[in-house]
Scaffold this motif. Structure first.
Motif, short mmCIF file in Angstrom:
data_model
loop_
_atom_site.label_atom_id
_atom_site.label_comp_id
_atom_site.label_asym_id
_atom_site.label_seq_id
_atom_site.Cartn_x
_atom_site.Cartn_y
_atom_site.Cartn_z
N ALA A 1 0.83 -1.21 0.00
CA ALA A 1 0.00 0.00 0.00
C ALA A 1 0.87 1.26 0.00
N THR A 2 1.98 1.24 0.72
CA THR A 2 2.88 2.40 0.73
C THR A 2 3.50 2.62 -0.63
N LEU A 3 3.91 1.52 -1.28
CA LEU A 3 4.48 1.64 -2.62
C LEU A 3 3.45 2.16 -3.61
N ARG A 4 2.22 1.69 -3.49
CA ARG A 4 1.17 2.13 -4.42
C ARG A 4 0.90 3.62 -4.27
N ASP A 5 0.98 4.13 -3.06
CA ASP A 5 0.71 5.56 -2.83
C ASP A 5 1.93 6.44 -3.11
N SER A 6 3.11 5.88 -3.12
CA SER A 6 4.33 6.70 -3.17
C SER A 6 5.11 6.60 -4.47
N VAL A 7 4.79 5.62 -5.33
CA VAL A 7 5.59 5.37 -6.53
C VAL A 7 4.77 5.66 -7.77
N GLN A 8 5.41 6.31 -8.73
CA GLN A 8 4.80 6.59 -10.03
C GLN A 8 5.78 6.22 -11.13
N ALA A 9 5.26 5.83 -12.28
CA ALA A 9 6.10 5.49 -13.43
C ALA A 9 5.70 6.36 -14.61
N THR B 1 6.76 7.23 -18.92
CA THR B 1 7.47 6.81 -20.12
C THR B 1 7.54 7.97 -21.10
N SER B 2 8.39 7.79 -22.11
CA SER B 2 8.55 8.80 -23.15
C SER B 2 8.04 8.24 -24.47
N PRO B 3 7.34 9.06 -25.26
CA PRO B 3 6.87 8.55 -26.56
C PRO B 3 7.98 8.41 -27.58
N ASP B 4 9.16 8.95 -27.29
CA ASP B 4 10.25 8.95 -28.26
C ASP B 4 11.41 8.05 -27.87
N ALA B 5 11.51 7.66 -26.61
CA ALA B 5 12.65 6.85 -26.15
C ALA B 5 12.13 5.68 -25.33
N PRO B 6 12.75 4.49 -25.48
CA PRO B 6 12.29 3.30 -24.74
C PRO B 6 12.79 3.31 -23.29
N MET B 7 12.45 4.35 -22.57
CA MET B 7 12.95 4.52 -21.20
C MET B 7 11.79 4.69 -20.24
N ILE B 8 11.94 4.15 -19.05
CA ILE B 8 10.92 4.23 -18.01
C ILE B 8 11.54 4.91 -16.79
N ALA B 9 10.86 5.94 -16.28
CA ALA B 9 11.30 6.64 -15.07
C ALA B 9 10.40 6.21 -13.92
N VAL B 10 10.99 5.71 -12.85
CA VAL B 10 10.26 5.28 -11.66
C VAL B 10 10.59 6.26 -10.55
N THR B 11 9.59 6.99 -10.07
CA THR B 11 9.78 8.04 -9.08
C THR B 11 9.07 7.67 -7.79
N ALA B 12 9.76 7.84 -6.67
CA ALA B 12 9.18 7.55 -5.36
C ALA B 12 9.33 8.77 -4.47
N THR B 13 8.34 9.01 -3.63
CA THR B 13 8.36 10.13 -2.69
C THR B 13 8.19 9.60 -1.27
N SER B 14 8.86 10.27 -0.34
CA SER B 14 8.78 9.85 1.06
C SER B 14 9.24 11.01 1.93
N SER B 15 8.90 10.93 3.22
CA SER B 15 9.40 11.92 4.17
C SER B 15 10.84 11.65 4.57
N ARG B 16 11.39 10.50 4.14
CA ARG B 16 12.80 10.15 4.38
C ARG B 16 13.52 10.05 3.04
N PRO B 17 14.64 10.72 2.88
CA PRO B 17 15.33 10.67 1.59
C PRO B 17 15.86 9.28 1.25
N ASP B 18 16.35 8.54 2.26
CA ASP B 18 16.86 7.20 1.97
C ASP B 18 15.76 6.24 1.56
N LEU B 19 14.57 6.38 2.17
CA LEU B 19 13.47 5.50 1.82
C LEU B 19 12.95 5.80 0.42
#
Length: 217
Positions: free
Chosen positions: A96-104, A106-124
């Motif tokens: 549930a924490t990952l579902r609320d904190s992680v987003q993916a 993509t780019s229409p021009d490059a086969p690349m995926i960016a996975v972004t996570a947010t948290s109140s702790r930088p290491d987490l």
């Protein structure tokens, strides 16, 4: 019957606002907004953001167009339960924490995926982003014989040096702008000062005075 009924009394706040200089309402609104916005930014828990990248690479039996198409598909499943269920083991947080904190993304021009996570702790934040990219590449490897596309880690998510949320200074400026705008709107709706009504040019004589004047003629 009273031909000049007494006008309704205005609320005390509006009567006081009518006596204030025009600039004071804008200044007071801006000051109040700055205090509220700055206070909110100071007490709010900071948010940290970390992003990791994976790239889709075609094998000998595939082509770049197929890699781009599968990158779009993998970007859509990156936040699904099948991937997050494995990622929670490495991230050390519930699904549930990952579902609320992680987003993916993509780019229409490059086969690349960016996975972004947010948290109140930088290491987490960095751990969650890396956990999801790791689980995603594992799932892509399981079906590589059918897709002929491989997911490779392009850049690991690193621990952010500072928060991505707005600072107290920024929220204070936003609050000051909103407060000043509210003060300007109050200027438009505040009542204007009443001017004294001019006296009548001539008074109509009463019946007794008119009879006396007629008798003297």
């Amino acid at each position: 019957m009273n031909d000049n009924p007494t006008p309704p009394r205005r609320p005390a706040a509006l009567r006081r606002a009518a006596t204030l200089p025009a600039w004071s309402l804008v200044a007071a609104g801006a000051l109040a907004g700055a205090l509220v916005g700055g206070g909110y930014g100071a007490v709010r828990t900071p948010v940290y953001t970390a992003t990791g990248y994976v790239v889709a690479v075609p094998t000998a039996k595939s082509d770049p167009a197929s890699a781009l198409g599968f990158a779009q598909a993998y970007g859509r499943v990156a936040t699904q339960l099948a991937v997050l269920g494995d990622a929670q083991v490495w991230a050390g947080v519930p699904v549930a924490t990952l579902r609320d904190s992680v987003q993916a993304a993509t780019s229409p021009d490059a086969p690349m995926i960016a996975v972004t996570a947010t948290s109140s702790r930088p290491d987490l934040a960095a751990d969650m982003a890396n956990a999801v990219t790791r689980a995603l590449t594992r799932h892509a490897a399981d079906v590589q014989s059918a897709t002929h596309v491989e997911l490779q880690q392009f850049a690991r998510a690193t621990e952010p040096a500072g928060p991505s949320s707005a600072s107290a200074g920024v929220t204070g400026l936003v609050g000051a702008s909103a407060g000043g705008l509210l003060g300007g709107l109050l200027l438009l709706v505040r009542p204007r000062r009443r001017r004294p009504e001019p006296g009548r040019a001539a008074s109509v004589p009463g019946p007794a005075l008119a009879a006396e004047a007629h008798g003297q003629l």
